[in-house]
Design a protein around this motif. Structure first.
Motif, short mmCIF file in Angstrom:
data_model
loop_
_atom_site.label_atom_id
_atom_site.label_comp_id
_atom_site.label_asym_id
_atom_site.label_seq_id
_atom_site.Cartn_x
_atom_site.Cartn_y
_atom_site.Cartn_z
N TRP A 17 -1.00 3.91 -0.13
CA TRP A 17 -1.96 3.66 0.95
C TRP A 17 -3.25 3.07 0.39
O TRP A 17 -3.82 2.13 0.95
N LEU A 18 -3.68 3.61 -0.72
CA LEU A 18 -4.89 3.12 -1.36
C LEU A 18 -4.77 1.63 -1.67
O LEU A 18 -5.68 0.84 -1.39
N LEU A 19 -3.64 1.25 -2.22
CA LEU A 19 -3.44 -0.15 -2.56
C LEU A 19 -3.43 -1.01 -1.29
O LEU A 19 -4.03 -2.09 -1.25
N THR A 38 -8.75 -0.36 -8.49
CA THR A 38 -8.41 0.96 -7.98
C THR A 38 -8.49 2.03 -9.05
O THR A 38 -8.56 3.22 -8.74
N GLY A 39 -8.45 1.62 -10.32
CA GLY A 39 -8.43 2.61 -11.38
C GLY A 39 -7.04 3.12 -11.72
O GLY A 39 -6.88 3.95 -12.60
N THR A 44 1.82 1.65 -12.57
CA THR A 44 1.79 2.34 -11.28
C THR A 44 1.62 1.34 -10.14
O THR A 44 2.32 1.39 -9.13
N VAL A 45 0.69 0.40 -10.34
CA VAL A 45 0.46 -0.60 -9.31
C VAL A 45 1.74 -1.40 -9.09
O VAL A 45 2.15 -1.64 -7.94
N SER A 46 2.39 -1.78 -10.16
CA SER A 46 3.61 -2.58 -10.02
C SER A 46 4.65 -1.84 -9.20
O SER A 46 5.22 -2.39 -8.26
N GLN B 4 -10.01 6.97 -3.53
CA GLN B 4 -9.96 7.10 -4.97
C GLN B 4 -8.54 7.31 -5.43
O GLN B 4 -7.70 7.83 -4.70
N PRO B 5 -8.24 6.86 -6.66
CA PRO B 5 -6.86 7.00 -7.13
C PRO B 5 -6.52 8.45 -7.39
O PRO B 5 -7.37 9.26 -7.72
N TRP B 6 -5.26 8.75 -7.25
CA TRP B 6 -4.80 10.13 -7.40
C TRP B 6 -3.95 10.24 -8.64
O TRP B 6 -2.78 9.94 -8.62
N ASN B 7 -4.56 10.70 -9.69
CA ASN B 7 -3.78 10.98 -10.86
C ASN B 7 -3.40 12.46 -10.85
O ASN B 7 -3.71 13.18 -9.92
#
Lengths: 400, 400
Positions: A17-19, A38-39, A44-46, B4-7
């Motif tokens: 959702w963030l992406l 996004t950090g 993970t993004v891929s 914010q990203p969720w690690n």
DNA sequence: AAAGTAAAGTTAAATTCCTTTACTAATGAC
DNA sequence: GTCATTAGTAAAGGAATTTAACTTTACTTT
């Protein structure tokens, strides 16, 4: 901070959702860009992006050459992942529009409201909606959410509209259920909102209210209402009746109103379009008077019209001052039929405001005009639709 | 949905927070109970709770025997994980209190406000705060957050208070920085809030406003202000000046006020305690008049006092009606010096409201009385303190 | 033209935290 | 004493993340 447990699936879903949200704000973007902003890490993004693409929520959008290095593949949200419907049931006209998930309006319709009964009106609204869906070539099952704007306050408990004084029979239960059925999908979500609230959201999303922290939209026309948008969220009060300033008990300095003491809807009667006509008539104007004509004559300098407009703007200033004292907005937008004549209203309202209170919000005319409610319905439907599409179990995507 | 990203760490931390919040609502509880109610698995609850205990945020609280089966170990939030300070800088009195993280007040002080200058007042406030910390045996470095209530609107940009008309020199910059320094900790967070807002939060957290969806607190005393709590959150407007209803431009039906037209602070002058005295004097009362005495005489039946109180309640009703029309609250609480005489005010305000508008919020008297602002400061400080303590890097816990 | 450099994206390993399952512990009921 | 029931723990497995190293690609430098 949240009230639900966080397991790993929810973590993944949240990052997807963030992406998606990032892409909505800054599309198109490459995976590497998204990772930086996004950090999240690149892998993970891929993988998240691959999952989103598989679900039909995101699609490739060409490539870009960075200053140096390999070409990047760009992604954007797929606007065809779902569609929304906006319907504006006005006292004079009926409007409907279909938009895709990016908010682009694909088709719209605007017809006179000829419904004599509530049932006929509901039927006409459903037919208008059907027409825009047809002409946008969007089938009913692809419409995720429909938002309807109407005067009055909708109570989701019993499905009725209250305080809709100008639409006869409009308080009957089940009207909107029928509209939904007529539109087809049982999967279709339909929500009903106050027209001033929708206009406020429309003006906030697409018009003059963008970026305002606390935004007030004043809808002056056949009736009087305000919509309040606080930090991007509609402020509705405890029962959804916030902004029903028609019930403000302002004595308004008018001896005539004073004599009867404060009473219900006094302000609405004093500020609405009818009030302008009434005042003008009392001041000696004759013939077939409409608010529009009075404002036109005022521009031309007819004394009675000028006086009527001055009185209207003074009363309006009191409304704005009262609302400002309670809410402390940073921006007040005037809209609706009478609000459109902002060239005549804005300056006197501003001047009166300066005399009354040190809390001086910026004053601006509506940017969207007659489309505010309709676009607000679209904006509202989008808010509901986007999370819904995202959470849809297995997006039964069409072949791509 | 979040930005914010969720690690994994954030996931863990979130689940710990979730458990802590659950314990705050339903302490004490066993691990098995927590697992059931949060949806987390038992091992997760065990390990998270162990981590929380190690950080000093949670402690064992005895055992319990279920109907059948093994005895359970109970846990509760450790209230000694941090302390908060509340300070109420009133026009007449100065109050301060220390509470632990559970919200229990350990010590409080209430002294007359004798400060002649703003600097002296700030100094007195800091000294009062020092005293309560001493008598509660809480050292400054264990105080996580201090909340200060004051009339006017605090602007965090430049550290000044605006609109504080009754406190001379109170608009000077840097006053609160000095208070913070005097209190000791550079780690100490200090926040400044409008007194009506704090009273509203206090009444919402501990008093008559509990559970209200949209709650309005009317503070009637030397001045006039309202605090708005929407779904548990303070509604402050764009510049923190929401609820400054002293600037409402109500003509109020008074010919005298009407003659001058609407002007600044007209309403404040008409509804505050001074106004009651003024009205009573105009109606023929003599001697050393105070609002309190007038209300007492009204109870005894003195005609002039009765009339003065009636006028006050009518004006007050207009304020409540105006606020209700804009906000649609479900509950309005009257508080402050004049608001305390609710036995005389409540019924007429309610009656007037019924004549004016169909939006009728429940009306109730303050439950906290003079303590509303102070308890609101405590409640506000707790809101900031709890996440802060939770996020503190390694809680330098004292030996336990 | 070959080598260097930088950025995009992938692969593989390591890590972390959660859940499931199976277990032990303790207690009242019989 | 055994059974049923609940609390809590241990071990195994899994899902999603990160790190680090690697590949690919395109431009720049020599």
């Amino acid at each position: 901070m949240d009230e639900q447990p966080w397991n790993r699936q929810r973590l993944r879903s949240n990052n997807e959702w963030l992406l998606l949200e990032h892409l909505r704000n800054a599309a198109p973007a490459s995976r590497a860009q998204l990772a930086r902003v996004t950090g999240l890490s690149k892998p993970t993004v891929s993988s998240a992006l691959a999952a989103l693409e598989q679900r039909g929520l995101v699609r490739e959008a060409g490539t870009a050459l960075p200053e140096r290095g390999r070409t990047a593949v760009l992604y954007e949200p797929d606007p065809t992942a779902g569609y929304v419907l906006g319907i504006d049931i006005g006292r004079a006209r009926l409007r409907a529009a279909v938009a895709d998930l990016s908010g682009e309006v694909l088709s719209r319709i605007d017809v006179p409201n000829t419904g004599r009964t509530a049932a006929a009106l509901a039927d006409a609204a459903a037919r208008a909606a059907g027409k825009v869906m047809d002409s946008a070539d969007v089938s009913a099952d692809r419409v995720v959410h429909a938002a309807v704007g109407t005067p009055g306050v909708f109570d989701p408990e019993d499905g009725r509209v209250r305080y809709a004084v100008n639409l006869p029979g409009w308080g009957r239960a089940g009207l909107f259920d029928k509209v939904r059925e007529q539109l087809g999908g049982s999967a279709l979500e339909l929500s009903v909102h106050n027209d001033a609230n929708l206009a406020a959201l429309g003006e906030y999303a697409f018009g003059a209210g963008r970026g305002s922290k606390l935004f007030v939209y004043v809808l002056i026309g056949t009736g009087l209402g305000i919509g309040i948008v606080s930090h991007g969220e509609l402020f509705t009060g405890a029962h959804g009746a916030a902004g029903e300033v028609g019930f403000l008990p302002l004595s308004l300095g008018s001896p005539e109103l004073l004599r009867h003491g404060p009473r219900r809807g006094a302000l609405e009667e004093a500020v609405s379009a009818d009030a302008v006509v009434r005042t003008a008539r009392e001041l000696g104007m004759t013939g077939r008077l409409t608010a529009k004509r009075i404002f036109d004559e005022a521009r031309a300098g007819t004394p009675a019209a000028v006086a009527a407009v001055r009185q209207e703007s003074e009363r309006l200033a009191l409304v704005v001052a009262a609302v400002s004292a309670v809410l402390d907005p940073d921006l007040v937008v005037l809209g609706g039929g009478v609000g459109r004549s902002t060239d005549l209203l804005l300056a006197p309202v501003r001047a009166a405001l300066h005399q009354t209170t040190p809390l001086r919000p910026a004053l601006a005319p509506s940017e969207l005009g007659d489309n505010a409610v309709l676009l607000g319905a679209i904006a509202t439907a989008l808010r509901s639709a986007r999370p819904r599409v995202f959470n849809l179990p297995t997006n039964q995507t069409h072949a791509s």
